[in-house]
Write a protein that holds these residues in place. Structure first.
Motif, PDB file in Angstrom:
ATOM      1  N   GLN A 152      29.216  17.143   4.370  1.00 33.51           N
ATOM      2  CA  GLN A 152      29.438  17.557   2.995  1.00 33.51           C
ATOM      3  C   GLN A 152      30.920  17.408   2.656  1.00 33.51           C
ATOM      4  N   ALA A 153      31.190  16.949   1.455  1.00 34.19           N
ATOM      5  CA  ALA A 153      32.561  16.674   1.030  1.00 34.19           C
ATOM      6  C   ALA A 153      33.451  17.909   1.105  1.00 34.19           C
ATOM      7  N   ARG A 154      32.917  19.091   0.825  1.00 39.32           N
ATOM      8  CA  ARG A 154      33.765  20.293   0.809  1.00 39.32           C
ATOM      9  C   ARG A 154      34.282  20.671   2.184  1.00 39.32           C
ATOM     10  N   PHE A 155      33.635  20.196   3.256  1.00 40.37           N
ATOM     11  CA  PHE A 155      34.090  20.511   4.602  1.00 40.37           C
ATOM     12  C   PHE A 155      35.028  19.443   5.181  1.00 40.37           C
ATOM     13  N   TYR A 156      35.083  18.268   4.552  1.00 37.42           N
ATOM     14  CA  TYR A 156      35.859  17.152   5.103  1.00 37.42           C
ATOM     15  C   TYR A 156      37.353  17.441   5.012  1.00 37.42           C
ATOM     16  N   GLU A 157      38.034  17.286   6.151  1.00 34.35           N
ATOM     17  CA  GLU A 157      39.479  17.520   6.202  1.00 34.35           C
ATOM     18  C   GLU A 157      40.105  16.627   7.273  1.00 34.35           C
ATOM     19  N   GLU A 158      41.200  15.990   6.919  1.00 40.49           N
ATOM     20  CA  GLU A 158      41.982  15.212   7.885  1.00 40.49           C
ATOM     21  C   GLU A 158      43.252  15.990   8.160  1.00 40.49           C
ATOM     22  N   ASN A 208      22.121  21.150  -3.930  1.00 39.31           N
ATOM     23  CA  ASN A 208      23.045  22.022  -4.656  1.00 39.31           C
ATOM     24  C   ASN A 208      24.130  21.218  -5.385  1.00 39.31           C
ATOM     25  N   GLY A 209      24.063  19.888  -5.325  1.00 41.67           N
ATOM     26  CA  GLY A 209      25.029  19.034  -6.014  1.00 41.67           C
ATOM     27  C   GLY A 209      26.233  18.633  -5.185  1.00 41.67           C
ATOM     28  N   GLU A 210      26.325  19.143  -3.956  1.00 42.83           N
ATOM     29  CA  GLU A 210      27.467  18.817  -3.089  1.00 42.83           C
ATOM     30  C   GLU A 210      27.378  17.360  -2.623  1.00 42.83           C
ATOM     31  N   PRO A 211      28.447  16.566  -2.847  1.00 38.71           N
ATOM     32  CA  PRO A 211      28.445  15.175  -2.365  1.00 38.71           C
ATOM     33  C   PRO A 211      28.431  15.124  -0.840  1.00 38.71           C
ATOM     34  N   VAL A 212      27.777  14.102  -0.302  1.00 39.87           N
ATOM     35  CA  VAL A 212      27.715  13.889   1.148  1.00 39.87           C
ATOM     36  C   VAL A 212      28.419  12.582   1.475  1.00 39.87           C
ATOM     37  N   TYR A 213      29.321  12.657   2.465  1.00 38.73           N
ATOM     38  CA  TYR A 213      30.048  11.478   2.946  1.00 38.73           C
ATOM     39  C   TYR A 213      29.321  10.852   4.114  1.00 38.73           C
ATOM     40  N   LYS A 214      29.470   9.530   4.210  1.00 37.31           N
ATOM     41  CA  LYS A 214      29.035   8.773   5.383  1.00 37.31           C
ATOM     42  C   LYS A 214      30.282   8.169   5.987  1.00 37.31           C
ATOM     43  N   LEU A 215      30.462   8.326   7.306  1.00 37.13           N
ATOM     44  CA  LEU A 215      31.619   7.778   7.995  1.00 37.13           C
ATOM     45  C   LEU A 215      31.159   6.895   9.137  1.00 37.13           C
ATOM     46  N   HIS A 216      31.632   5.651   9.149  1.00 44.17           N
ATOM     47  CA  HIS A 216      31.350   4.697  10.233  1.00 44.17           C
ATOM     48  C   HIS A 216      32.522   4.785  11.194  1.00 44.17           C
TER      49      HIS A 216
END
Length: 100
Positions: free
Chosen positions: A40-46, A90-98
């Motif tokens: 989920q985009a809200r959890f993504y952090e670098e 819930n409308g939260e965007p989902v990221y895909k990472l290769h």
């Protein structure tokens, strides 16, 4: 037995042997196959060369994981930038990472 019947067998054996040698060399060098992870985009952090998120094996599981996981992906393992592939219920965007 005719010699022309043996030539294809020898060629196939040589190809299989080369494939096995390449696979063994990759394992010895620690190379891994590329993989996909979703979150989920809200959890993504670098942060500090590491990627944190609620990493999941597919889109569906990413929507059901409501907390960040302990899995950390090194930023250098990215093969592409995260890409939005859809939204959870819930409308939260989902990221895909290769990545590796």
């Amino acid at each position: 037995m005719k010699l022309w019947l043996l030539i294809p067998c020898c060629w196939v054996s040589a190809v299989v042997a080369m494939d096995l040698m390449v696979a063994d060399a990759q394992q010895e060098q620690g190379q891994r196959s590329p993989t996909l992870s979703f979150c989920q985009a809200r959890f993504y952090e670098e942060d500090d060369g590491r990627l944190y998120c609620n990493w999941a094996v597919n889109f569906r599981y990413a929507c059901f994981a409501w907390w960040p996981t302990n899995k950390i992906i090194p930023a250098g393992a990215k093969l592409s930038e995260p890409k939005v592939v859809g939204k959870c219920g819930n409308g939260e965007p989902v990221y895909k990472l290769h990545h590796y």
